[in-house]
Scaffold this active site. Structure first.
Site, short mmCIF file in Angstrom:
data_model
loop_
_atom_site.label_atom_id
_atom_site.label_comp_id
_atom_site.label_asym_id
_atom_site.label_seq_id
_atom_site.Cartn_x
_atom_site.Cartn_y
_atom_site.Cartn_z
N HIS A 1 -32.34 20.37 17.56
CA HIS A 1 -33.16 20.56 15.92
C HIS A 1 -34.31 20.23 16.01
O HIS A 1 -35.47 20.61 15.78
CB HIS A 1 -31.62 20.01 14.93
CG HIS A 1 -32.41 20.08 13.94
ND1 HIS A 1 -32.51 20.64 13.29
CD2 HIS A 1 -33.67 19.94 13.13
CE1 HIS A 1 -32.65 21.23 11.58
NE2 HIS A 1 -33.60 19.79 12.01
N GLU A 2 -34.67 19.18 16.85
CA GLU A 2 -35.71 18.01 16.22
C GLU A 2 -36.86 18.34 17.34
O GLU A 2 -37.96 18.38 16.31
CB GLU A 2 -35.08 16.36 16.17
CG GLU A 2 -34.48 15.91 15.30
CD GLU A 2 -34.74 16.27 13.80
OE1 GLU A 2 -36.10 16.56 13.67
OE2 GLU A 2 -34.15 16.29 12.30
N GLU B 1 -34.85 24.32 7.99
CA GLU B 1 -33.84 23.59 8.56
C GLU B 1 -33.21 24.70 9.69
O GLU B 1 -32.57 24.59 10.37
CB GLU B 1 -33.19 22.71 7.60
CG GLU B 1 -34.15 21.58 6.94
CD GLU B 1 -34.60 21.22 8.09
OE1 GLU B 1 -33.65 20.61 9.51
OE2 GLU B 1 -35.61 20.21 7.48
#
Length: 931
Positions: A444-445, A502
């Site tokens: 994700h990051e 997100e």
């Protein structure tokens, strides 16, 4: 509306954020560095109170003073005996306080919904008035309680969540601004190439105001190039002006600790990094923070990692202004090795994403990616991972850093059996939830937030892509949209920007978690283990998506939290794909408790996940990335809102699912963080029990280094001082500026002699009164240009009143309840005039905590109170207990007070005061008098 949605229940758990081992492994210099950075982060976090709600600073001040007066055991005795609180009510009090501290305000950091105390207001007030602290300073508590009690418990619709009026509350905009106003401000910012991260927007009847957070004031001539370079102050007929100095006293303390941290850095890059942060907080220049962020990116592999500033824009309803955040953490070397391998393999993983190379960055700058054990994290909540900085031009062209907060992940997932899962699935998550979440956070990051290109025109008009070769995969034609030079992702996507990004990052995590080579990096080589990690990760996403329904407010049809919004959208995409992939069954009566329940059934066939699931997320990712790359916010919003809808007429009755989710809601954990303490030249780490009492104690110690924090918070509410002259007969004072005991630390512009009449503070009709009969007047006092707006209607006979009938500036217009702004109703005409108050100091009465208009000066000790409070104890001074022989009456502007807290004697001339300081304090090395 169920009140239970707006309380923290008594079973809310507290978990220690353990960083002891990591801290003990630091060197002496590293511990000092971490200590000073932690203090800067904690004191800087006081800004969050003002960014959350108008009442939050006063609530914090109340708690800080209350717990400073006696320990919790003694206060509990008062609660049970004097306030007639039950054991459950006492625990509810502790839970509310610890929840308030954890969120740095009375709105949830995760969800942005309000929470209120779960015990009667009357008992809260009684507890306060029987406390030791109240006996020491009743005026302070009376003032604070009077001004917070209603909003503290209010569940008015407009106060239930953060957002634009009338559906929500925000302090990023003045209370008279709407969403339409925010769009006008947005255009001004775009035209002038201003990023809004460290600003607020205000409005008076003449113009809009953009106010920057800084130590320096608007009138200061130094370090203001970023303001001087703006020349276009009228956009579409709307006038603007720039101000700075927001949160000035708080940022002054923050910078003091940053300056100390700078002396203990380990390399020149860190010296430059912190130097730019100091410049940013002092001047308000965002370019300085960007430059500091560039040094931060270059600071590879530090043992102590830190970042501080106005970082995330989740809570600004317009999606542009950022909340203050600061963290200090220590590297977890073992886990960081895995993330380093992921970084090294990024160049081979990025092409596996479903969009073409034209939509990917031209060059992937390998960032630092470390696993950290958090020592300090301040703001409205603690995330599991971070990808920063958030500045588009730096992320796209220069790089970024990824951070996984290992001890946060471990502490967050210590949970009982999850809702809505079978016993078998619950067992799988119990075993694999931490491992699968670490995989998801890493992807994700690094490859979620770190991937994708923004197609844009530079300032010289040149495009950063070849339009003839860049084909829109959704149309099959060359792209026709891109970002203009003065546009950013946040400015284009606005309030949707956080949830949309997100969602994109979460989808990248799901998509790449299917790759065997990725899982091997995290230590999962066995095919069976890989299958379980994938299953746990995908099941967790749907589970979180259904649990996220708690973060949707059906009354205003609004999502309250970006990550929750994103996970719900992903869940609907997967549910739409096929019931062979995932389905949700409604259970009318659970076998366990007889209540309605849900059961999530996710396929255990790995082939279906790799085919149906991968295609669904891949197709969705192409749309997400294409719209983001081209800046096609219109199409993006249309698509995203389709999946954001919560209703009972969709493929599933999601509103009913929400009711079940709320009825089975489990309290979110609160974290108690350790405190660094400087003893001589060494730093020690103090830990606290995993209880609400321990969390409250930790906050008392986080802010123990600076005295009178409560007074500073009250002062920052910006009371107004103008002089109203009615028919030339009576004059009423209201304060406009800081309420302060001594203003010598503030710039010249804060002196009352320099204050000017501001129509944005007091709105009056400029008319002439026709008679001298008793009349009604309504005064609007707008504290800090936002929600704390008071109106009061009172009657007076202007033929008999005189200004000196009032001992303080409280009567009749200062100490009033906070209410919403309403239309002023004037029946008489009045002239409004401004008048200077030539003495640059307005002092507060130690007893009633209000600005003094007429002093009662105690002789011979020379302490002062307002004239009324002085006569309440005519025989002895309530400050020093010395005998009082007489009480002198002195008007405003005639008293000069010593700044030393233990002294505070007053003199009738500046010369006499200076002689006193030289004689009593200077020779003793009293630093407060020399500064």
């Amino acid at each position: 509306m169920a009140q239970s949605e707006y309380i923290y229940t008594n079973d809310t758990p507290v978990v220690q954020l353990d960083a002891c081992t990591a801290f003990q492994n630091l060197t002496t210099e590293e511990k000092l560095y971490a200590h000073h950075l932690s203090k800067a982060s904690w004191f800087g976090s006081l800004v969050v109170l003002f960014q959350t709600s108008p009442e939050s600073p006063l609530i914090f001040a109340l708690f800080k003073r209350l717990f400073g007066g006696q320990n919790l055991a003694e206060l509990k005795s008062v609660a049970l005996k004097n306030a007639s609180m039950s054991e459950d009510e006492w625990r509810a009090f502790l839970v509310y306080v610890s929840a308030f501290y954890s969120n740095m305000g009375n709105y949830r950091g995760f969800g942005d919904s309000k929470f209120i105390p779960n015990f009667p207001k009357e008992k809260f007030e009684t507890l306060i008035k029987h406390s030791t602290a109240y006996g020491q300073d009743p005026g302070f508590f009376d003032f604070v309680w009077k001004n917070v009690q209603n909003r503290l418990y209010s569940l008015e619709t407009s106060q239930l969540s953060l957002g634009f009026e009338p559906k929500g509350t925000t302090t990023y905009f003045s209370s008279n601004m709407t969403e339409a106003d925010s769009k006008i401000v947005k255009k001004f910012l775009q035209v002038n190439h201003i990023d809004a991260y460290n600003t607020r927007a205000l409005k008076d009847e003449k113009e809009y105001i953009v106010r920057f957070a800084s130590i320096l004031e608007t009138s200061d001539t130094t370090d203001r190039d970023y303001m001087n370079n703006i020349t276009n102050f009228t956009v579409d007929g709307h006038k603007f002006r720039l101000e700075r100095g927001d949160y000035s006293p708080i940022l002054k303390i923050l910078n003091k600790y940053l300056e100390q941290a700078q002396k203990t850095t380990r390399n020149s890059t860190e010296v430059s990094m912190i130097g730019e942060y100091i410049k940013h907080f002092k001047s308000g220049s965002l370019d300085a923070h960007k430059q500091g962020s560039r040094f931060w990116i270059k600071n590879k592999g530090p043992i102590v990692e830190t970042y501080i500033g106005f970082i995330e824009n989740y809570r600004d309803p317009a999606g542009q202004r950022a909340e203050f955040e600061g963290f200090v953490a220590v590297v977890n070397k073992e886990m960081s090795k895995k993330f380093l391998s992921l970084v090294n393999g990024a160049a081979s993983f990025l092409p596996k994403l479903p969009w073409s190379k034209e939509f990917e960055k031209d060059h992937f700058s390998q960032p630092d990616f470390t696993s950290l054990d958090v020592l300090t994290f301040t703001g409205s909540g603690i995330p599991a991972g971070i990808n920063i900085p958030n500045y588009d031009e730096i992320r796209q062209n220069e790089g970024f850093k990824n951070v996984s907060l290992g001890n946060v992940i471990t502490a967050s997932l210590k949970e009982t059996k999850p809702n809505f899962l079978s016993a078998e699935d619950a067992k799988i998550l119990d075993k694999y939830s931490v491992a699968s979440f670490e995989v998801q956070v890493g992807l994700h990051e690094l490859l979620g937030h770190g991937s994708g290109k923004l197609l844009r025109a530079e300032k010289d008009g040149k495009l950063n892509f070849d339009p003839s070769k860049t084909i829109n995969p959704l149309t099959g034609k060359p792209v026709s949209l891109w970002y203009a030079a003065n546009e950013s992702y946040d400015s284009k996507f606005g309030s949707l920007s956080s949830a949309y990004e997100e969602c994109r990052a979460e989808c990248v995590g799901l998509y790449l978690s299917l790759d065997s080579d990725v899982l091997k990096i995290f230590g999962f080589s066995d095919p069976e283990e890989q299958k379980n990690i994938i299953y746990a990760n995908w099941l967790s996403m749907v589970h979180k998506g259904i649990e996220s329904l708690k973060m949707y407010n059906p009354s205003v049809k609004k999502w309250l939290q970006a990550h929750s919004h994103a996970r719900y959208v992903i869940t609907r995409v997967l549910l739409e794909a096929s019931k062979d992939l995932v389905r949700i069954d409604q259970i009318e009566k659970s076998a366990d408790d007889g209540k309605p329940d849900l059961l999530i059934s996710f396929t255990k066939d790995p082939v279906k996940i790799q085919t149906i699931g991968k295609k669904a997320i891949g197709d969705f990712l192409i749309k997400l990335q294409t719209y983001k790359s081209t800046g096609d916010s219109q199409a993006a919003i249309k698509m995203f809102e389709k999946y954001s809808i919560v209703g009972d007429d969709l493929e599933y009755p999601y509103l009913k699912f929400r009711e079940v989710s709320i009825s089975r809601k489990k309290p979110r954990r609160l974290f108690v963080e350790s405190v660094t303490q400087l003893n001589g030249s060494t730093v020690q780490l103090k830990t606290f029990e995993q209880t609400h009492e321990g969390l409250i104690q930790s906050f008392q110690e986080h802010f123990a280094n600076e005295p009178n924090i409560e007074n500073m918070l009250v002062e920052l509410l910006h009371f107004s001082v103008v002089l109203v002259e009615i028919a030339g007969a009576v004059r009423l004072f209201c304060l406009n500026g800081y309420m302060q005991e001594d203003d010598s630390d503030y710039p010249e512009s804060r002196h009352p002699s320099k204050w000017t009449l501001s129509s944005s503070i007091i709105t009056l009709f400029n008319e002439t009164i026709n008679n001298r009969n008793p009349f009604h007047i309504t005064v609007a006092i707008d504290r800090n240009h936002y929600k704390l707006v008071t109106k009061h209607q009172f009657t007076m006979d202007i033929s008999s009143n005189d200004i000196y009938n009032y001992d303080t500036l409280a009567n009749p217009i200062l100490s009033l309840p906070f209410t919403h702004s309403k239309t002023l109703d004037w029946k008489f005409k009045a002239n409004l005039v401004g008048e200077k108050i030539h003495n640059p100091a307005i002092y507060l009465c130690d007893q009633c905590c209000l600005p003094i208009l007429i002093y009662g000066r105690m002789i011979p000790c020379k302490h002062v109170f307002c004239f009324s409070c002085a006569h309440k104890t005519p025989n002895s001074c309530s400050r020093c207990s010395d005998e009082v022989l007489k009480i002198e009456k002195c008007n405003v502007g005639t008293v000069f007070m010593c700044r030393t807290e233990s002294c505070k004697r007053t003199y009738l001339s500046q010369r006499d005061l200076e002689a006193h300081v030289k004689h009593r304090h200077a020779r003793k090395g009293d630093a407060s008098q020399r500064n």
